[in-house]
Write a protein that holds these residues in place. Structure first.
Motif, PDB file in Angstrom:
ATOM      1  N   PHE A 117      -0.451 -15.517  -9.170  1.00  0.00           N
ATOM      2  CA  PHE A 117      -0.212 -14.072  -9.157  1.00  0.00           C
ATOM      3  C   PHE A 117      -1.489 -13.236  -9.023  1.00  0.00           C
ATOM      4  N   GLY A 118      -2.508 -13.799  -8.381  1.00  0.00           N
ATOM      5  CA  GLY A 118      -3.697 -13.013  -8.100  1.00  0.00           C
ATOM      6  C   GLY A 118      -4.509 -12.611  -9.304  1.00  0.00           C
ATOM      7  N   ASP A 227      -4.886  -9.336  -1.383  1.00  0.00           N
ATOM      8  CA  ASP A 227      -5.720  -9.709  -2.523  1.00  0.00           C
ATOM      9  C   ASP A 227      -6.137  -8.469  -3.309  1.00  0.00           C
ATOM     10  N   ARG A 229      -4.751  -5.404  -3.041  1.00  0.00           N
ATOM     11  CA  ARG A 229      -3.574  -4.651  -3.496  1.00  0.00           C
ATOM     12  C   ARG A 229      -3.057  -5.190  -4.826  1.00  0.00           C
ATOM     13  N   ALA A 230      -3.223  -6.498  -5.047  1.00  0.00           N
ATOM     14  CA  ALA A 230      -2.763  -7.116  -6.293  1.00  0.00           C
ATOM     15  C   ALA A 230      -3.814  -7.058  -7.390  1.00  0.00           C
ATOM     16  N   ILE A 243       0.221  -3.822  -5.487  1.00  0.00           N
ATOM     17  CA  ILE A 243       1.223  -4.813  -5.884  1.00  0.00           C
ATOM     18  C   ILE A 243       1.025  -5.001  -7.385  1.00  0.00           C
ATOM     19  N   ARG A 244       1.932  -4.496  -8.170  1.00  0.00           N
ATOM     20  CA  ARG A 244       1.762  -4.442  -9.624  1.00  0.00           C
ATOM     21  C   ARG A 244       2.169  -5.776 -10.238  1.00  0.00           C
ATOM     22  N   ILE A 245       1.240  -6.717 -10.200  1.00  0.00           N
ATOM     23  CA  ILE A 245       1.571  -8.062 -10.687  1.00  0.00           C
ATOM     24  C   ILE A 245       1.752  -8.091 -12.198  1.00  0.00           C
ATOM     25  N   GLY A 250       6.434  -6.995  -9.236  1.00  0.00           N
ATOM     26  CA  GLY A 250       5.158  -7.197  -8.560  1.00  0.00           C
ATOM     27  C   GLY A 250       4.812  -8.671  -8.383  1.00  0.00           C
ATOM     28  N   ARG A 251       5.117  -9.466  -9.394  1.00  0.00           N
ATOM     29  CA  ARG A 251       4.842 -10.897  -9.285  1.00  0.00           C
ATOM     30  C   ARG A 251       5.706 -11.541  -8.209  1.00  0.00           C
ATOM     31  N   TYR A 254       4.201 -10.578  -4.874  1.00  0.00           N
ATOM     32  CA  TYR A 254       2.974 -11.333  -4.612  1.00  0.00           C
ATOM     33  C   TYR A 254       3.301 -12.764  -4.177  1.00  0.00           C
TER      34      TYR A 254
END
Length: 306
Positions: A117-118, A227, A229-230, A243-245, A250-251, A254
């Motif tokens: 998940f980055g 990458d 964005r997360a 991307i709201r991991i 968000g996860r 991703y």
């Protein structure tokens, strides 16, 4: 040996130049203004492949450019045209080609892991006031970032991401990657391993075609956008929706992006691996071996005689 007629290779070289100019020209303009873009400039500043090198088109090993003369460093002139001096290059680079081939093969043989998940980017700003992209704010407070990292855990397999973790974050990583364990740990779901295909392509140049190097650049550029964005940085002023991991949605987003990149990278990885295997097997050979006695002449220039 493939023979490219003059109009064919000239058209390919010009198409490559125009394609690459769309990435290099804005980067050079920003550099002249003293500006740094955290996404668009990363591939130039991190990987060290200069814009002029990316713009330079090469046909790759085993190709005769009909009618070409003085094509440049590492090329031989024949009575028919120019061809890459593959044998001489492989004498110098064989160990590098072998290492890259082993890494590509080992990575391709593993299943893709899509559960990181980055969080590597979060581990780089964990419990520190010194961040790599200080011109851009973080989306969350330091406390919130630390909570997410500790709650979710980190499972980064890529050494060149792990080495930028803060000292406090490194013990939290399930794995402890080292340069020596790179072939053992890299896996095809990793965004950084897939972005690195551009690094391996340009390290193999000019033994691989300019088109392959550019294709790997496109993949790496797209990956870099996701990458960041997360990451915990807020790049929305630049047009990058986060991307709201830290959320289930968000996860899931991703992981979907990761899956798509793994599939795209599979194709590029196989192209690079195939090129390495052909080079190591000696499939690519010059038309002849020798120099003037066989109608070849060595190319001389500011960087010496080859």
């Amino acid at each position: 040996m493939d023979v490219l007629e003059q109009e064919v290779w000239q058209a390919r070289a010009e198409a490559h130049r125009q394609r690459v100019e769309a990435w290099t020209a804005p980067h050079l303009a920003r550099r002249a203004r003293g500006e740094i873009h955290p996404v668009e400039d990363f591939l130039f500043t991190y990987y060290g492949h200069r814009p002029a090198q990316l713009r330079r088109w090469h046909p790759g090993a085993g190709v005769l450019l009909k009618g070409a003369r003085d094509f440049g460093r590492d090329y031989l002139d024949t009575s028919e045209g120019a061809t890459l001096d593959t044998a001489a290059l492989m004498d110098r680079r064989r160990s590098t080609v072998e290492w890259i081939a082993q890494l590509l093969a080992a990575t391709a043989a593993r299943p893709a892991y899509l559960g990181c998940f980055g969080l590597h980017e979060w581990a780089m700003v964990y419990k520190t006031a010194e961040v790599r992209h200080g011109a851009w704010p973080l989306r969350l407070s330091g406390e919130a970032i630390a909570e997410i990292v500790e709650q979710r855990g980190v499972r980064c397999s890529h050494f060149d991401a792990f080495r930028f973790f803060t000292p406090e974050a490194r013990p939290l990583n399930v794995l402890q990657p080292t340069r020596q364990r790179q072939r053992e740990l890299e896996q095809p779901g990793c965004l950084h391993a897939n972005m690195d295909l551009y690094k391996w392509a340009h390290k193999l140049s000019p033994l691989v075609s300019g088109e392959l190097v550019a294709d790997c650049f496109v993949l790496a550029r797209d990956i870099r956008a996701v990458d960041m964005r997360a990451s915990p940085y807020d790049l929305s002023p630049l047009g990058y929706r986060p991307i709201r991991i830290e959320t289930p949605e968000g996860r899931a987003e991703y992981a979907a992006e990761q899956r798509g990149f793994a599939e795209r990278a599979r194709t590029q990885r196989q192209r690079l691996l195939g090129a390495c295997e052909r080079l190591l097997a000696g499939t690519h050979r010059p038309l002849v071996h020798g120099d003037r006695a066989f109608g070849l002449r060595r190319i001389s220039g500011s960087r010496g005689t080859l």
